[in-house]
Design an enzyme around this catalytic site. Structure first.
Site, PDB file in Angstrom:
ATOM      1  N   ARG A 294       0.844  -1.089   0.103  1.00  0.00           N
ATOM      2  CA  ARG A 294      -0.171   0.046   0.127  1.00  0.00           C
ATOM      3  C   ARG A 294       0.934   1.277   0.006  1.00  0.00           C
ATOM      4  O   ARG A 294       0.533   2.120  -0.586  1.00  0.00           O
ATOM      5  CB  ARG A 294      -1.095   0.081   1.192  1.00  0.00           C
ATOM      6  CG  ARG A 294      -2.077  -1.078   0.752  1.00  0.00           C
ATOM      7  CD  ARG A 294      -3.169  -1.293   1.887  1.00  0.00           C
ATOM      8  NE  ARG A 294      -4.195  -2.164   1.467  1.00  0.00           N
ATOM      9  CZ  ARG A 294      -5.156  -2.239   2.123  1.00  0.00           C
ATOM     10  NH1 ARG A 294      -5.312  -2.046   3.333  1.00  0.00           N
ATOM     11  NH2 ARG A 294      -6.139  -3.332   1.780  1.00  0.00           N
ATOM     12  N   TYR A 434      -7.003   0.556  -6.659  1.00  0.00           N
ATOM     13  CA  TYR A 434      -6.484  -1.020  -6.316  1.00  0.00           C
ATOM     14  C   TYR A 434      -5.717  -0.996  -4.980  1.00  0.00           C
ATOM     15  O   TYR A 434      -5.363  -0.084  -4.627  1.00  0.00           O
ATOM     16  CB  TYR A 434      -5.668  -1.602  -7.632  1.00  0.00           C
ATOM     17  CG  TYR A 434      -4.274  -0.905  -8.209  1.00  0.00           C
ATOM     18  CD1 TYR A 434      -3.309   0.046  -7.539  1.00  0.00           C
ATOM     19  CD2 TYR A 434      -3.916  -1.370  -9.402  1.00  0.00           C
ATOM     20  CE1 TYR A 434      -2.451   0.586  -7.817  1.00  0.00           C
ATOM     21  CE2 TYR A 434      -2.779  -0.798  -9.971  1.00  0.00           C
ATOM     22  CZ  TYR A 434      -2.121   0.168  -9.206  1.00  0.00           C
ATOM     23  OH  TYR A 434      -0.933   0.537  -9.842  1.00  0.00           O
ATOM     24  N   GLU A 435      -5.381  -2.168  -4.830  1.00  0.00           N
ATOM     25  CA  GLU A 435      -4.769  -2.392  -3.637  1.00  0.00           C
ATOM     26  C   GLU A 435      -5.772  -1.837  -2.131  1.00  0.00           C
ATOM     27  O   GLU A 435      -5.237  -1.469  -1.234  1.00  0.00           O
ATOM     28  CB  GLU A 435      -3.328  -1.751  -3.375  1.00  0.00           C
ATOM     29  CG  GLU A 435      -2.387  -2.264  -2.508  1.00  0.00           C
ATOM     30  CD  GLU A 435      -2.166  -3.901  -2.651  1.00  0.00           C
ATOM     31  OE1 GLU A 435      -2.103  -4.193  -3.901  1.00  0.00           O
ATOM     32  OE2 GLU A 435      -1.879  -4.346  -1.516  1.00  0.00           O
ATOM     33  N   GLY A 436      -7.150  -1.832  -2.547  1.00  0.00           N
ATOM     34  CA  GLY A 436      -7.807  -1.447  -1.615  1.00  0.00           C
ATOM     35  C   GLY A 436      -8.392  -0.253  -1.920  1.00  0.00           C
ATOM     36  O   GLY A 436      -7.636   0.710  -2.081  1.00  0.00           O
ATOM     37  N   GLN A 441      -9.597   1.914   2.437  1.00  0.00           N
ATOM     38  CA  GLN A 441      -8.512   2.572   3.534  1.00  0.00           C
ATOM     39  C   GLN A 441      -8.983   3.293   4.548  1.00  0.00           C
ATOM     40  O   GLN A 441      -8.332   3.186   5.673  1.00  0.00           O
ATOM     41  CB  GLN A 441      -7.525   3.230   2.432  1.00  0.00           C
ATOM     42  CG  GLN A 441      -6.887   2.864   1.479  1.00  0.00           C
ATOM     43  CD  GLN A 441      -6.007   1.463   1.584  1.00  0.00           C
ATOM     44  OE1 GLN A 441      -5.232   1.463   2.636  1.00  0.00           O
ATOM     45  NE2 GLN A 441      -5.955   0.620   0.771  1.00  0.00           N
TER      46      GLN A 441
END
Lengths: 593, 593
Positions: A294, A434-436, A441
């Site tokens: 992240r 992306y990546e959450g 977040q």
């Protein structure tokens, strides 16, 4: 054609003037004096400026193609990848036991910013590989490590992460991909994964997929997910490549940006997979890698802002339109360069003060990861765990915003392909997703991280800010008023928001969750305020020393004053929104929208 | 494939509940009762939903092509254009003397929102034509009007506006295109124009270009610019098409969005042109059309937000991920629809409360233009002149932001072409740039409009807000607290910003110009706050009447409360920034950036 200049001097300032890298007690930092990091950054800068940046619009225009299951990357990508390998950049911070250079993650981040600014889509191939390397390095058996890591570190093989399925991304408890135990101890993996970055391509001889799947009979939901190594080509006992595994790329996603990276639909049809880590504990294995991944995405966000700003600045210094209201500044020319106009400057300073603060924040975050790993420092681990959603969410939102502002500096030219700004906007956009997603977040921040270990880490953060303020106040009334007082006020807003969540969120969780996004931004501003105050202290020290480039330090101070005066006051707005709680957010029925 | 629903009910609410159209003293409004406007909006809605919206992704994917000087529009555009003509939509608000339907501009705006939401690139062909119609209608001789207008109103001919040249867009004083007087009273036009929307295409038999050029020997700068009619095909005395004029499309711009619209490089090689309006007073002729053109671009901005929001909402109501923190809301399903999550709602309400406020603001602005023209009302003219940069700048910035938020609602799907959200983002982006960048709008607002006629118009605006507050306060304590008090506070911030400019801008103009962008946004928020308060009053009246759809009115009130609580407080941040003046903005030398 857009330009890119490696910001070596700005990076050196953060590494040495601010973080005082070579005086740190983090193992490995002591070897990295100014000369050494300068040499590394210069080399990475050359590769970025001369090889990667010119390929960036090529990758965007050509994209990747899929033919008969084979994905071709854009012209020049393979050659650039080979240069990247030859330079040893792929294994820069990898374990020397497997051929890596063992550098700190901080150096990897500095170099990574250059690679991402110059060509984000290209750099994702090795970025994803690095994530897979981390997973195997942390959770694999010695045999697994010996089988896969040397080639991944050297770059002849790459890796991927397979999480998302068509019906689930955020809620991984819903995944359907099956892993059926086989007599030989392996698993037969069957299912479809989507949005797999670098899932198939022509840059490496093998691709090591890490795949989340469920072993039948396991617990429901996320507690029944396991992680598997599923190589494209099986690996023989002697390390040579064996049979093609039963997996294939079923399609390439058509996307808004990052066209140079292949975003694949991956089909697993009873592919041979090997359990990595504990059965049913695949999510935990994923989570241990998440801070780094992240932070890497946060870096992508502001790094696109960096190159966009550079191009906006070049345009503003050259484009002639209108005259300064205070009188012509280039009377010999038909008009003044547009940088004379206050609103153009406001726009540029907004960009500049964000990206420089973001870089400091990211480098500091990377140094916390190094401290957590290399010093086994639980406090650093707790702090970076708290800050990770802020790094990811705030830096990508603002990084994207920065590319849009930079595009605006160019007026109509910014909308055309030719100038390249619009590509930065399109590429940066994915980082918020992306990546959450950034909403996730903010949920992670408020729902999990804030109260972690009894709120110890956020209290540690406030304590740190307080100590910093105390240590630096009272030496210069102007500095106090311009830097420390605004930081103090912003930090107070953050504390007040936390208090609101404590008191009102207890009564009704939605009171906290309705403010999570604003809280993430509030926190981000306080972090950048802290960074600017720390950079301000370092710049003053630099000026006082009489060494170095006085104008460089003066510029840092002026840029910091802009951030403090014009960006940091956003904390009050975020606090005001948070304090309205859930009422206006939860009032409507879903059907009433 | 994205969906589009014509928001007829929301529009009717503004036209009749808020603006009370058919009771207005503006000539032409009295005929437009609820039934009549309903019928018009339904027809426009059908065309938008069934014809234009399905063509939108086609236009984006295919774009326009240039071959041997001929521009081909995407598949289906010609057919859709013919349907648009057949329906009489092109001349909806045009002068009946030339075949138009003579409707108010307000109706044109309502219908236009639908056309723009469903297919912005397509609608630009007739949008530009409308601008050219206006120029000729306002400034042309009777002969010129008779020659060009009937075909333009009917749609068999279209029109364009040619301002920008490669070295100048904002600073038109620098243009080089020459107009040399010929013996027959015409002019030979020579030069290159760029970014000419709809400059060449295959939808109409002729294209009437309006071109800014300089007659040699005239004054320098903008005072020496004249405006010319330069038809693609010259028109014979009997109205038939004559010789091809010496002008051609030299290239199509490759752009981030609006691919379905041909953005042309236009070369004029001694083309025959006819002076329109007074010699050297071409800029003045352009300015008279600018309020309407800029309002039209503001409309484009929020209209992209409208369709983006509709698609985000549909996704949020259907996509299943996770569970509501307060307990499962769809226990029969594997997960809840994501609209249960507070942060998803926050995002959706941000979009919804903006677009509905923006629509009211735009319709009100359109009604001011009608009042200015149809009642020759100088006060309305002054007010819309003041509000025009706000309508353009604020609505396009926030409209673009709305498309980005909507895209975010879809997570990864929002980044793919398939779902269409990314096209709305790319298309909306141009609205912040063309028809004067938003930076220029803010300069127009603060540098010109604010002080116009001794500040009379802005004082009139404050007076109007004050009167509104006085007339509506004290009837319902909740309504006062939720709607009127926030509006009052926001309006006070706007006044304070104006005072700051008066006192500090006098001393140093850069103190005002450094805050122009924030002022534009501050003003925009106050306008949307006023709109929501007016909609709130109308919704309460609707509820009290017992007629109509009570839930519809309740939803309006709830959406308004969101805007008031969570968006309007941004005024304080803008004011805080404005008050920092020029110091941090003007400090750095251009080379120090």
């Amino acid at each position: 054609m857009p330009i890119y200049h490696a910001p070596t001097k700005d990076m050196q300032f953060i590494l040495h003037d601010v973080l005082k890298m070579s005086q740190s007690d983090i193992p490995g930092y002591e070897d990295l004096d100014r000369e050494t990091t300068q040499a590394i950054l210069e080399e990475a800068g050359k590769l970025s400026e001369n090889v990667l940046a010119p390929l960036n619009p090529v990758g965007d225009a050509e994209g990747c193609t899929l033919e008969n299951g084979v994905v071709r990357t854009p012209t020049g990508f393979k050659d650039a990848y080979d240069q990247m390998r030859a330079g040893g950049w792929i294994g820069l911070d990898c374990d020397p036991e497997y051929g890596g250079q063992g550098m700190p993650y901080l150096m990897n981040s500095a170099v990574g910013e250059m690679f991402v600014s110059s060509n984000m889509a290209f750099n994702m191939y090795q970025g994803l590989s690095h994530g897979a390397y981390n997973a195997i390095h942390t959770h694999g058996t010695d045999a697994q490590k010996a089988t896969y890591l040397p080639q991944m570190v050297e770059g002849s093989w790459s890796g991927t992460m397979n999480l998302t399925e068509p019906h689930c991304g955020t809620d991984l408890g819903l995944i359907r991909t099956k892993a059926e135990p086989q007599d030989d101890g392996s698993y037969a993996i069957t299912g479809q994964k989507i949005w797999i970055s670098a899932g198939e391509h022509d840059l490496t001889d093998n691709i090591i997929h890490l795949v989340l799947a469920k072993i039948p009979g396991g617990p429901d939901g996320v507690k029944g997910i396991s992680l598997f190594i599923v190589p494209k080509f099986l690996v023989n006992a002697d390390g040579s490549l064996g049979a093609r595994n039963a997996l294939s790329c079923g399609g390439l996603e058509k996307k808004m940006g990052i066209h140079g990276n292949a975003t694949c639909v991956m089909n697993y049809d009873g592919a041979k997979g090997f359990l990595i880590g504990e059965m049913h504990k695949g999510m935990r294995a994923m989570f241990t890698m998440m801070n780094e991944a992240r932070l890497g995405v946060g870096l992508q966000g502001y790094a696109q802002g960096v190159v966009a700003y550079q191009n906006a600045l070049g345009f503003a210094q050259e484009r002639l339109q209108g005259r300064a209201v205070t009188g012509a500044e280039a009377p010999d020319k038909p008009a003044d360069p547009i940088i004379v106009h206050p609103d153009v400057r406001r726009n540029l300073l907004h960009q500049k003060s964000f990206i420089e603060g973001a870089r400091a924040f990211t480098f500091w975050g990377a140094s916390l990861i190094d401290r957590a790993h290399r010093n086994s420092d639980a406090q650093a681990e707790g702090l970076i765990s708290l800050l990770t959603p802020v790094l990811k969410g705030f830096l990508t939102d603002k990084g994207f915003e920065t590319t849009v502002l930079a595009q605006q500096t160019l007026g109509g030219s910014g909308f055309t392909r030719e100038w390249g700004l619009e590509q930065f906007v399109r590429d940066a956009r994915i980082t918020m997703i992306y990546e959450g997603t950034n909403g996730i977040q903010s949920l992670d921040l408020v729902g999990r991280k804030l109260g972690q270990d009894g709120g110890k880490h956020v209290m540690g953060f406030f304590e740190m800010v307080k100590t910093f303020l105390k240590e630096n106040a009272g030496q210069d009334a102007d500095f106090d008023a311009q830097f420390l007082d605004p930081l103090k006020a912003a930090s107070k807003d953050l504390q007040a928001a936390g208090m609101y969540f404590m008191s009102e969120g207890m009564k009704k969780p939605n009171n906290a969750l309705s403010g999570s996004y604003d809280f993430m931004h509030l926190f981000g501003h306080v972090c950048l305020g802290l960074m600017w105050a720390r950079m301000g202290v370092a710049a003053r020290a630099g000026l006082a020393s009489g060494d170095g480039d006085a104008q460089f330090y003066e510029t840092k101070l002026a840029t910091g004053r802009y951030y403090m005066a014009r960006q940091l006051p956003a904390t009050a707005l975020h606090l005001a929104r948070i304090r309205t709680g859930a009422d206006t957010v939860m009032e409507l029925d879903a059907a009433q929208f």
